[in-house]
Scaffold this motif. Structure first.
Motif, PDB file in Angstrom:
ATOM      1  N   LEU A  13       0.831  -1.205   0.000  1.00 21.73           N
ATOM      2  CA  LEU A  13       0.000   0.000   0.000  1.00 21.73           C
ATOM      3  C   LEU A  13       0.864   1.253   0.000  1.00 21.73           C
ATOM      4  N   ARG A  14       0.404   2.247  -0.738  1.00 21.45           N
ATOM      5  CA  ARG A  14       1.025   3.573  -0.762  1.00 21.45           C
ATOM      6  C   ARG A  14      -0.095   4.572  -0.910  1.00 21.45           C
ATOM      7  N   ARG A  15      -0.201   5.520   0.047  1.00 16.91           N
ATOM      8  CA  ARG A  15      -1.269   6.528   0.009  1.00 16.91           C
ATOM      9  C   ARG A  15      -2.649   5.881  -0.028  1.00 16.91           C
ATOM     10  N   GLY A  16      -2.769   4.737   0.641  1.00 18.22           N
ATOM     11  CA  GLY A  16      -4.050   4.048   0.724  1.00 18.22           C
ATOM     12  C   GLY A  16      -4.448   3.289  -0.524  1.00 18.22           C
ATOM     13  N   GLN A  17      -3.543   3.207  -1.498  1.00 19.32           N
ATOM     14  CA  GLN A  17      -3.818   2.524  -2.762  1.00 19.32           C
ATOM     15  C   GLN A  17      -2.774   1.452  -3.010  1.00 19.32           C
ATOM     16  N   PRO A  18      -3.069   0.482  -3.865  1.00 22.55           N
ATOM     17  CA  PRO A  18      -2.059  -0.532  -4.184  1.00 22.55           C
ATOM     18  C   PRO A  18      -0.784   0.117  -4.734  1.00 22.55           C
ATOM     19  N   THR A  19       0.364  -0.355  -4.279  1.00 22.33           N
ATOM     20  CA  THR A  19       1.625   0.152  -4.811  1.00 22.33           C
ATOM     21  C   THR A  19       1.747  -0.233  -6.282  1.00 22.33           C
ATOM     22  N   CYS A  20       2.681   0.394  -6.970  1.00 19.73           N
ATOM     23  CA  CYS A  20       2.756   0.257  -8.424  1.00 19.73           C
ATOM     24  C   CYS A  20       2.971  -1.192  -8.850  1.00 19.73           C
ATOM     25  N   HIS A  21       3.816  -1.934  -8.141  1.00 20.46           N
ATOM     26  CA  HIS A  21       4.081  -3.315  -8.557  1.00 20.46           C
ATOM     27  C   HIS A  21       2.906  -4.239  -8.241  1.00 20.46           C
ATOM     28  N   ILE A  22       2.030  -3.824  -7.315  1.00 19.15           N
ATOM     29  CA  ILE A  22       0.811  -4.587  -7.036  1.00 19.15           C
ATOM     30  C   ILE A  22      -0.269  -4.240  -8.065  1.00 19.15           C
ATOM     31  N   ALA A  23      -0.423  -2.963  -8.357  1.00 18.65           N
ATOM     32  CA  ALA A  23      -1.437  -2.528  -9.324  1.00 18.65           C
ATOM     33  C   ALA A  23      -1.107  -2.985 -10.741  1.00 18.65           C
ATOM     34  N   PHE A  24       0.168  -3.135 -11.052  1.00 21.13           N
ATOM     35  CA  PHE A  24       0.584  -3.557 -12.395  1.00 21.13           C
ATOM     36  C   PHE A  24       1.371  -4.876 -12.257  1.00 21.13           C
ATOM     37  N   ASP A  25       2.661  -4.797 -12.280  1.00 19.81           N
ATOM     38  CA  ASP A  25       3.505  -5.969 -12.014  1.00 19.81           C
ATOM     39  C   ASP A  25       4.904  -5.437 -11.727  1.00 19.81           C
ATOM     40  N   GLU A  26       5.770  -6.318 -11.237  1.00 19.73           N
ATOM     41  CA  GLU A  26       7.067  -5.853 -10.763  1.00 19.73           C
ATOM     42  C   GLU A  26       7.921  -5.262 -11.890  1.00 19.73           C
ATOM     43  N   ALA A  27       7.962  -5.918 -13.031  1.00 13.67           N
ATOM     44  CA  ALA A  27       8.771  -5.429 -14.145  1.00 13.67           C
ATOM     45  C   ALA A  27       8.282  -4.059 -14.620  1.00 13.67           C
ATOM     46  N   THR A  28       6.962  -3.899 -14.720  1.00 11.72           N
ATOM     47  CA  THR A  28       6.402  -2.621 -15.156  1.00 11.72           C
ATOM     48  C   THR A  28       6.705  -1.533 -14.132  1.00 11.72           C
ATOM     49  N   ALA A  29       6.655  -1.873 -12.843  1.00 16.30           N
ATOM     50  CA  ALA A  29       6.956  -0.894 -11.798  1.00 16.30           C
ATOM     51  C   ALA A  29       8.410  -0.434 -11.879  1.00 16.30           C
ATOM     52  N   ILE A  30       9.322  -1.363 -12.120  1.00 14.53           N
ATOM     53  CA  ILE A  30      10.739  -0.986 -12.260  1.00 14.53           C
ATOM     54  C   ILE A  30      10.915  -0.037 -13.433  1.00 14.53           C
ATOM     55  N   LEU A  31      10.302  -0.375 -14.557  1.00 17.33           N
ATOM     56  CA  LEU A  31      10.395   0.485 -15.740  1.00 17.33           C
ATOM     57  C   LEU A  31       9.734   1.839 -15.503  1.00 17.33           C
ATOM     58  N   ALA A  32       8.595   1.848 -14.791  1.00 15.96           N
ATOM     59  CA  ALA A  32       7.910   3.112 -14.495  1.00 15.96           C
ATOM     60  C   ALA A  32       8.814   4.022 -13.659  1.00 15.96           C
ATOM     61  N   GLY A  33       9.487   3.439 -12.666  1.00 13.21           N
ATOM     62  CA  GLY A  33      10.424   4.233 -11.872  1.00 13.21           C
ATOM     63  C   GLY A  33      11.553   4.777 -12.721  1.00 13.21           C
ATOM     64  N   ASP A  34      12.136   3.930 -13.557  1.00 16.95           N
ATOM     65  CA  ASP A  34      13.219   4.368 -14.445  1.00 16.95           C
ATOM     66  C   ASP A  34      12.753   5.499 -15.359  1.00 16.95           C
ATOM     67  N   ALA A  35      11.567   5.334 -15.931  1.00 18.09           N
ATOM     68  CA  ALA A  35      11.050   6.325 -16.881  1.00 18.09           C
ATOM     69  C   ALA A  35      10.716   7.642 -16.190  1.00 18.09           C
ATOM     70  N   LEU A  36      10.204   7.565 -14.965  1.00 18.38           N
ATOM     71  CA  LEU A  36       9.897   8.794 -14.226  1.00 18.38           C
ATOM     72  C   LEU A  36      11.157   9.560 -13.874  1.00 18.38           C
ATOM     73  N   GLN A  37      12.221   8.834 -13.516  1.00 17.24           N
ATOM     74  CA  GLN A  37      13.468   9.538 -13.226  1.00 17.24           C
ATOM     75  C   GLN A  37      13.979  10.247 -14.488  1.00 17.24           C
ATOM     76  N   ALA A  38      13.943   9.556 -15.623  1.00 16.73           N
ATOM     77  CA  ALA A  38      14.366  10.177 -16.875  1.00 16.73           C
ATOM     78  C   ALA A  38      13.486  11.369 -17.228  1.00 16.73           C
ATOM     79  N   LEU A  39      12.176  11.229 -16.983  1.00 17.87           N
ATOM     80  CA  LEU A  39      11.241  12.309 -17.288  1.00 17.87           C
ATOM     81  C   LEU A  39      11.530  13.546 -16.447  1.00 17.87           C
ATOM     82  N   ALA A  40      11.979  13.351 -15.208  1.00 18.97           N
ATOM     83  CA  ALA A  40      12.329  14.488 -14.350  1.00 18.97           C
ATOM     84  C   ALA A  40      13.410  15.340 -15.006  1.00 18.97           C
TER      85      ALA A  40
END
Length: 296
Positions: free
Chosen positions: A94-121
């Motif tokens: 849980l994060r902010r009362g909602q499923p964390t990213c790897h729970i809402a999607f899957d672990e590989a997608t969550a890793i990529l989402a984190g990588d992409a968000l850092q690049a987007l910053a």
């Protein structure tokens, strides 16, 4: 405008801008795009954009410069939470009362989402329209954000946290850990706005950074206190999770009353730094009050 209304306005503006930032990405990998949106936009108090804009308003920094810095900071913050929640790290569902990213999607997608968000910053900070003065400071802004996000900031602090879990460390080591893991990004908010302020003298910049350091550590002390005294519904995650994981915390090191005294000391130090500034600091005082008295 009162401070509560300002906070709500900043949150709405930031959420709208971040949603647009994701919408504008090509639709080549829709699942990844939605995971990034989930990480950025499911909950979040927008404390860092609020700090950017409170400092920016105090120093009369153009709104466009404030928003570019805010979006970059939030992308880094969101990426860090996605990766912190992974099974290999803090393993949170849980994060902010909602499923964390790897729970809402899957672990590989969550890793990529984190990588992409850092690049987007970094691409946001590199490419966003800025004032003429800030445009000439773009390299400095990118350098500050990179330092705060990497080995000398957030990642370094998280590494110390992981290696020290289950082992007792000194109070000074605990402070160092959180100055890096939590404080570095809050300090970066203040430092980046200071860089794009045309009339800020060196003494005032030093006082603003001292304020940032004190409230950054205070933020973590209050987090630790809430992990003991808060309830899971308000926190949006299981209360007591730090204790269950064997984390080093301020209440564990100082006791709950000692942690509260440390929180008050840091708050007072922050207020003393503000008192030295030649500006109206009412909003900065209100921000520190919000930070140390929040219940989630």
């Amino acid at each position: 405008m009162n401070f509560t209304a300002l906070h709500q306005q900043v949150k709405q503006q930031t959420d709208t801008s971040l949603n647009t930032l994701i919408d504008d990405l090509p639709h080549d990998a829709p699942r990844l795009k939605e995971a990034m949106r989930h990480a950025l936009l499911v909950g979040g108090k927008r404390m860092r954009p609020l700090l950017v804009q409170v400092i920016g308003n105090t120093l009369d920094v153009p709104k466009g410069d404030q928003m570019a810095i805010s979006m970059a900071i939030e992308c880094v913050h969101a990426y860090s939470l996605v990766h912190d929640d992974l099974p290999a790290m803090d393993d949170d569902d849980l994060r902010r009362g909602q499923p964390t990213c790897h729970i809402a999607f899957d672990e590989a997608t969550a890793i990529l989402a984190g990588d992409a968000l850092q690049a987007l910053a970094f691409s946001t900070l590199a490419d966003a329209p800025l004032s003429d003065f800030a445009t000439n400071k773009r390299g400095e802004l990118l350098s500050v954000l990179a330092r705060a996000a990497g080995y000398r900031g957030m990642c370094g602090g998280q590494a110390i946290d992981l290696t020290s879990t289950g082992e007792e460390i000194s109070l000074e080591q605990l402070k160092r850990l959180h100055n890096l893991k939590t404080g570095a990004l809050l300090r970066a908010c203040v430092e980046m706005v200071s860089i794009v302020s045309q009339d800020l003298d060196s003494n005032s910049k030093a006082d603003l950074l001292a304020y940032a350091d004190d409230i950054g550590l205070a933020f973590q002390v209050q987090d630790d206190i809430l992990d003991v005294e808060g309830n899971s519904e308000q926190l949006g995650k299981p209360a007591g999770s730090d204790i269950a994981l064997g984390k080093n915390t301020f209440p564990a090191k100082l006791g709950i009353e000692g942690a509260k005294r440390e929180l008050d000391k840091l708050h007072q130090n922050a207020l003393q730094a503000l008192a030295r500034l030649p500006y109206n600091t009412d909003s900065l005082i209100a921000f520190s009050e919000l930070l140390v008295k929040r219940d989630h």
